[in-house]
Design a protein around this motif. Structure first.
Motif, short mmCIF file in Angstrom:
data_model
loop_
_atom_site.label_atom_id
_atom_site.label_comp_id
_atom_site.label_asym_id
_atom_site.label_seq_id
_atom_site.Cartn_x
_atom_site.Cartn_y
_atom_site.Cartn_z
N HIS A 163 -9.81 10.38 -7.39
CA HIS A 163 -10.55 9.13 -7.63
C HIS A 163 -11.58 8.87 -6.53
CE1 HIS A 163 -8.07 7.13 -10.96
NE2 HIS A 163 -7.50 8.31 -10.75
N SER A 167 -11.49 5.25 -12.91
CA SER A 167 -10.47 5.69 -13.85
C SER A 167 -11.10 6.35 -15.08
CB SER A 167 -9.59 4.52 -14.27
OG SER A 167 -8.88 3.98 -13.17
N SER A 199 -7.32 4.33 -4.54
CA SER A 199 -6.22 4.98 -3.85
C SER A 199 -4.90 4.61 -4.52
CB SER A 199 -6.18 4.55 -2.38
OG SER A 199 -5.04 5.10 -1.72
N SER A 200 -3.96 5.56 -4.51
CA SER A 200 -2.62 5.29 -5.03
C SER A 200 -1.64 4.95 -3.90
CB SER A 200 -2.10 6.50 -5.81
OG SER A 200 -2.07 7.65 -4.97
N ARG A 201 -2.16 4.83 -2.68
CA ARG A 201 -1.33 4.51 -1.52
C ARG A 201 -1.49 3.04 -1.15
NH1 ARG A 201 -2.75 8.61 3.22
NH2 ARG A 201 -1.57 6.95 4.27
N ASN A 226 -1.84 1.84 -13.44
CA ASN A 226 -1.30 3.19 -13.25
C ASN A 226 -1.14 3.57 -11.78
OD1 ASN A 226 -1.16 3.76 -16.07
ND2 ASN A 226 -3.36 4.19 -16.06
N GLY A 227 -0.94 2.56 -10.95
CA GLY A 227 -0.70 2.81 -9.53
C GLY A 227 -1.94 2.96 -8.68
N TRP A 228 -3.12 2.76 -9.25
CA TRP A 228 -4.37 2.92 -8.51
C TRP A 228 -5.00 1.56 -8.22
CZ3 TRP A 228 -5.91 7.63 -6.71
CH2 TRP A 228 -5.29 8.75 -7.27
N THR A 247 -6.80 -4.21 -8.38
CA THR A 247 -5.79 -3.36 -9.00
C THR A 247 -6.33 -2.79 -10.31
OG1 THR A 247 -4.01 -4.67 -8.03
CG2 THR A 247 -3.44 -3.26 -9.89
#
Length: 410
Positions: A382, A370, A312-314, A330-332, A327
């Motif tokens: 994803h 990824s 998740s990117s949140r 790239n924010g994911w 982690t």
């Protein structure tokens, strides 16, 4: 060093040595506690003479039929195909996908679902598919068509709700036409079977009056041996939503289908819930396995599919405050609760005598999504898979099960 960092360095090194980016290839050997389904695995070589039925219940991964279709095609090629099996009646929602068969319906049907916008608290009872289709007019139609000769069928089953006010349908299958009434003194469910002397490519259902008809599942197959793998998935659902399916209806359908193996594939939606109570999820898993076995009347072998690698990117979903969160860059990030769900399922599988397939490790471990996304095997969210990604993973599951059978000496 984090797991994600190790994975990224490994892929980089492998890619450099090969002079190109590393390909996303499923990792073999991810089936655990195979002894729990040894009896089922032992019967696989004889499936062409004695058909075997597999039912998978799950969330959108199961509903989308990408992984189950890869598994189905692999085993039907190896052990023979006995048909498409059971599924939700008609087309319960826009974008509903079935490989091997295509359903169509007229406009005068309404849908009750176990989850989502189609869920109505006062709606008709639900069975094993999580969808009930209802008509209140004469001439409402549905058809189920085989997409190729491989899925032609000479046996068809239709299940629906019974009660004093219920109506009837006509089932037309080749040269055979039969009327079935769902009227009964008591509310409940019934499954009707229709046989054709020769395989057909299509069956149609037509309501006969304005009396209500509520259909819960149908099944197409052909006489003889082979594998049937039916996928019962509801988009966005958790295993707790399966508990909304009525005991009386579910029991009738399960006993009619008599699965030789039950596959349970939930966990992604639970793992993406930042407020997940893992003890409640565990209690639900244990309770639903016991419930299904009680309704069936026998201890059906169970295979748990752990949730796939997903990210998740949140931050509110990924929960970077949790030690279990990984982690990916790239924010994911892989949500910590997804890891907790997988760990819990492995523990329950060991405790209850269930087999467990580690879907995440089959993809390559945490943050492997990824790579799968970059190669078009997993969607940009994803989470979900392309047809090719599903094929690879379904075939990987089939191979792991076959390897387990051979290792067990069967």
């Amino acid at each position: 060093m984090t797991i994600a960092r190790k994975l990224m360095l490994t892929m980089t090194a492998m890619g450099a040595s090969a002079g190109q980016a590393q390909e996303a290839v499923p990792v073999a050997g991810q089936l655990h506690n195979a002894e729990a389904i040894a009896g089922f695995l032992q019967r696989l070589p004889d499936a062409r003479m004695a058909p075997l039925s597999i039912i998978q219940i799950g969330d959108s991964h199961t509903a989308g039929d990408m992984i189950t279709n890869g598994w189905r095609k692999a085993w039907q090629a190896e052990y023979g195909g006995a048909g498409r099996g059971a599924s939700a009646v008609g087309r319960p929602y826009q974008g509903y996908l079935t490989w091997g068969v295509t359903a169509r319906q007229s406009a005068n049907w309404t849908v009750q679902a176990a989850f989502g916008r189609q869920r109505r608290a006062d709606g008709p009872a639900l069975g094993m598919t999580g969808f009930t289709q209802s008509a209140r007019t004469a001439g409402a139609t549905m058809t189920l068509s085989a997409d190729s000769a491989d899925f032609a069928f000479d046996r068809f089953s239709l299940c629906g709700l019974t009660g004093p006010d219920k109506g009837a349908v006509r089932v037309a299958m080749g040269d055979v036409a039969q009327d079935y009434s769902f009227a009964a003194e008591q509310t409940g469910a019934i499954c009707y079977d229709t046989a054709s002397p020769a395989p057909v490519m299509q069956v149609s259902i037509t309501t006969q009056s304005e009396r209500p008809v509520d259909l819960t599942s149908w099944e197409s197959k052909h006489q003889g041996g082979g594998i049937i793998l039916a996928n019962m998935g509801v988009i966005g659902a958790r295993l707790g939503h399966f508990a909304r399916n009525d005991d009386a209806v579910l029991g009738v359908e399960l006993r009619h289908a008599r699965p030789d193996l039950l596959t349970i594939a939930f966990g992604t939606n639970e793992g993406f819930d930042p407020s997940l109570k893992i003890e409640d999820a565990e209690a639900t898993l244990r309770a639903q396995i016991l419930r299904i076995r009680r309704l069936l009347g026998y201890d059906v072998p169970v295979l748990l599919l752990g949730p796939p690698d997903a990210a998740s990117s949140r931050p509110d979903v990924a929960r970077p405050d949790m030690a279990e969160t990984t982690t990916c860059g790239n924010g994911w990030a892989v949500p910590g609760n997804l890891a907790r769900m997988r760990q819990m399922q492995m523990r329950v599988a060991q405790d209850m005598g269930l087999a467990f397939w580690d879907w995440q490790q089959a993809m390559g471990g945490p943050c492997s999504s990824s790579l799968w996304v970059a190669q078009g095997l997993q969607r940009g969210d994803h989470v979900h898979f392309s047809a090719e990604g599903g094929r690879r993973l379904g075939e990987a599951l089939a191979r792991d099960l076959d390897q387990a059978r051979q290792s067990l000496g069967k």
